[in-house]
Write a protein that holds these residues in place. Structure first.
Motif, short mmCIF file in Angstrom:
data_model
loop_
_atom_site.label_atom_id
_atom_site.label_comp_id
_atom_site.label_asym_id
_atom_site.label_seq_id
_atom_site.Cartn_x
_atom_site.Cartn_y
_atom_site.Cartn_z
N PHE A 279 25.73 7.97 -23.07
CA PHE A 279 26.36 6.83 -23.88
C PHE A 279 27.57 6.90 -23.71
O PHE A 279 28.45 7.95 -23.81
CB PHE A 279 25.95 7.07 -25.18
CG PHE A 279 24.60 6.58 -25.59
CD1 PHE A 279 23.34 7.17 -25.37
CD2 PHE A 279 24.65 5.43 -26.46
CE1 PHE A 279 22.17 6.60 -25.95
CE2 PHE A 279 23.57 4.94 -26.83
CZ PHE A 279 22.20 5.52 -26.60
N ALA A 280 28.39 5.76 -23.36
CA ALA A 280 29.90 5.78 -23.36
C ALA A 280 30.28 4.45 -23.85
O ALA A 280 29.76 3.48 -23.61
CB ALA A 280 30.40 6.00 -21.90
N GLU A 281 31.76 4.16 -24.52
CA GLU A 281 32.06 3.09 -24.89
C GLU A 281 33.15 2.97 -23.37
O GLU A 281 33.35 3.77 -23.05
CB GLU A 281 33.02 3.29 -26.13
CG GLU A 281 32.43 3.65 -27.43
CD GLU A 281 33.56 4.27 -28.42
OE1 GLU A 281 34.02 3.24 -29.07
OE2 GLU A 281 33.52 5.19 -28.47
N THR A 282 33.30 1.61 -23.48
CA THR A 282 34.02 1.22 -22.25
C THR A 282 35.38 1.62 -22.61
O THR A 282 36.43 1.80 -21.60
CB THR A 282 33.67 -0.15 -21.49
OG1 THR A 282 33.73 -0.98 -23.04
CG2 THR A 282 32.65 -0.26 -21.15
N ILE A 283 35.94 1.53 -23.76
CA ILE A 283 37.24 1.95 -24.31
C ILE A 283 36.83 2.71 -25.55
O ILE A 283 35.99 2.00 -26.59
CB ILE A 283 38.09 0.86 -24.54
CG1 ILE A 283 38.49 0.21 -23.11
CG2 ILE A 283 39.22 1.18 -25.48
CD1 ILE A 283 38.89 -1.31 -23.29
N GLN A 284 37.48 3.86 -25.63
CA GLN A 284 37.11 4.42 -26.84
C GLN A 284 37.98 3.89 -28.13
O GLN A 284 39.16 4.18 -28.20
CB GLN A 284 37.44 6.05 -26.91
CG GLN A 284 36.30 6.67 -26.05
CD GLN A 284 36.49 8.26 -26.02
OE1 GLN A 284 37.54 8.77 -25.57
NE2 GLN A 284 35.30 8.94 -26.42
N ALA A 285 37.40 3.40 -28.94
CA ALA A 285 37.86 2.56 -30.08
C ALA A 285 38.53 3.43 -31.29
O ALA A 285 39.61 3.64 -31.40
CB ALA A 285 37.20 1.41 -30.47
#
Ligand code: PLP
Length: 408
Positions: free
Chosen positions: A196-202
Motif C-alpha cells: 500500500f502506498a500513497e502517491t504523495i504522502q499527504a
C-alpha cells in the motif's frame, strides 16, 4: 427544546454549541466548533454572518467548491427518483453504473472494475481483502507516516505507532517500512500479498517519492506477483495538478483507492481493479465483500456531477498556476520549508506550538487552515481548486500577518 439532567429534570439546553459538546461524540480535544449555516465556493458563513475563507476544503473533499449548483441539482434529482434500493451490486442503479463507467474512462485500461464503498477506510479494507483473496498470501507492506483510514484493518497498516498502539492487537503480518527507501523494495517477496502506498504522502506533510523509486516498486511487485495498491484518496481528483497523483510517475497500480472528492461532498469511497481480479470476490466465498449502502445512488449522482464539473471546467489546468501563487506570496523567515504538490501544500514551521498559534490567529482573521496528522509542525493548505487569485492573495496576507506574530 431541552435535555434532561441527571435528576430527570429538563435542563433547558437549547444552545447548539452546548448540545454539540454534550451529544456529539468528541474525539478531537479541540474541535473548531464553528456553527456554519451556509457554504459557497471557498466561503463558509457562520450563524452570525461571518465569512470564513476555507483553505482546507473539508480535507480535500470539496475540490470543485462548496455548494456547486450542478451537484445539488444531481442530488435533488436522484433523491426524487429513488434512494436506497437493495444491498450493493444487486440492482442496476444508473448513477452507480454511469459513474463507474466515467471513472474507468479516466483511469488506465487495467483499472476497469469499480467497487463503491461508503468511505476511504472501507476502500482500504476492501483492497486488503481483494489482495489476500487474489494472491492467497497474507503479508502486507505499508509505509511509515502513511495514512489509509481509521478502521481496524486500515489502522493496522497506517504508519504511526502512536495511533496504532492503543488498539492492539491489530492485523498480523504487516511490515511498516520507510517510504522511498531501498529497504522497502528489497522486502517485497513472493509472500507479499500487496504493497500500500500513497502517491504523495499527504499526512506526513506532503512528501512525494522519487519517480525512480515508484517505478522500482512497480517492477518488484510485478516480479513477485504482489499487487501494488495506490491510495489516491487525498491526492485524486486534480488535487496535485493532474487527475490522479500517479500520472506524473508513469506507474500504474493494480488497485487504486478513491475517496474524499470522489463523492462531491457526499460520503463515497471506491477500490478499483481489473475485472479479472475483482470477479474473484464473487466466489469462495460468494459475496466476498458486502455493503448495504456502498455506492448509494445519491452519492454516486453527486460524485459524477462533481467529476464532470472538474473536467468540463478544466479546473485541473489552473492548479499549478494557483499553487505557484501560494509559493510566491508565502515567503517569510518563520517558514522552514514550503512543500507544494499542486494545491496540496505544507508550510513547515519550527514547531507544533508555532503551527497552533498561527492556525488560531488565522481563525480569528476568518481563515481556516489546519495541520497534518503525522506532521503537526506543518500548516495544511488544500483549498477548493476553484479558489480565485483574489482569494489566494487575501489568504496569504492573513497567513503572513499570523506568522509575524510569532516570537523571533
Ligand atoms: N487514505 C488517505 C490518504 C486519507 O487521507 C484518508 C482520509 O483522510 C483515508 C485514506 C481514509 O478516508 P476516510 O476518512 O473516508 O475513511
Amino acid at each position: 427544546m431541552g435535555t434532561k439532567n441527571e435528576k430527570g429534570q429538563q435542563s433547558g439546553i437549547n444552545n447548539l454549541r452546548e448540545m454539540f459538546y454534550r451529544h456529539i461524540a468528541q474525539t478531537s480535544p479541540a474541535p473548531l466548533a464553528l456553527e456554519i449555516v451556509k457554504a459557497k465556493g471557498c466561503k463558509l458563513i457562520d450563524k452570525e454572518g461571518h465569512e470564513y475563507l476555507d483553505l482546507i476544503a473539508g480535507i480535500s473533499v470539496s475540490n470543485v467548491g462548496h455548494g456547486n449548483k450542478k451537484i445539488i441539482k444531481a442530488i435533488n434529482k436522484q433523491a426524487a427518483d429513488y434512494l436506497h434500493l437493495l444491498v450493493y451490486g444487486e440492482m442496476i442503479e444508473s448513477p452507480q453504473v454511469r459513474y463507474a463507467t466515467l471513472l474507468t474512462e479516466h483511469l488506465p485500461a487495467n483499472l476497469n472494475s469499480v467497487y463503491f464503498t461508503n468511505s476511504g477506510a472501507e476502500a482500504t479494507e476492501g483492497a486488503m481483502k481483494l489482495a489476500k483473496r487474489v494472491t492467497g498470501r497474507s503479508e502486507i507492506i505499508a509505509f511509515n507516516q502513511s495514512y489509509h483510514g481509521s478502521t481496524q484493518g486500515a489502522l493496522s497498516i497506517i504508519g504511526d505507532e502512536y495511533w496504532r498502539n492503543a488498539f492492539r492487537p491489530l492485523l498480523p503480518c504487516i511490515q511498516h517500512l520507510d517510504y522511498n527507501s531501498t529497504a522497502a523494495i528489497e522486502a517485497i517477496s513472493t509472500k507479499t500479498a500487496c504493497v500500500f502506498a500513497e502517491t504523495i504522502q499527504a499526512e506526513r506533510g506532503v512528501h512525494p517519492p522519487t519517480k525512480q523509486w515508484l517505478q522500482l516498486l512497480r517492477k518488484k511487485c510485478t516480479e513477485t506477483g504482489t499487487l501494488l495498491v495506490f491510495d489516491e484518496i487525498q491526492t485524486g481528483f486534480g488535487r496535485t495538478g493532474s487527475l490522479w497523483g500517479f500520472e506524473r510517475f508513469a506507474v500504474i497500480p493494480d488497485i487504486v483507492l478513491l475517496g474524499k472528492a470522489l463523492g462531491g461532498g457526499m460520503p463515497l469511497g471506491a477500490f478499483v481493479a481489473n475485472y479479472s481480479l475483482m470477479n474473484q470476490l464473487s466466489k469462495n466465498p460468494v459475496l466476498g465483500h458486502i455493503t448495504t449502502f456502498g455506492g448509494h445512488p445519491v452519492c454516486c449522482a453527486a460524485g459524477m456531477a462533481a467529476m464532470k464539473v472538474l473536467l468540463d471546467n478544466n479546473l485541473i489546468a489552473a492548479v499549478e498556476e494557483k499553487a505557484a501563487m501560494f509559493r510566491k506570496l508565502l515567503q517569510h523567515d518563520a517558514i522552514v520549508e514550503l512543500r507544494s504538490e499542486g494545491l496540496l501544500i505544507a508550510i513547515e514551521l519550527k514547531s507544533q506550538s508555532e503551527v497552533f498559534s498561527v492556525t488560531k490567529q488565522c481563525l480569528e482573521d476568518k481563515l481556516i487552515v489546519d495541520w497534518f496528522l503525522f506532521a503537526s509542525h506543518c500548516i495544511r493548505i488544500a483549498p477548493p481548486l476553484t479558489i480565485t487569485p483574489k482569494e489566494i492573495r487575501k489568504a496569504c496576507k492573513i497567513i503572513l500577518k499570523s506568522l509575524n506574530t510569532l516570537a523571533k
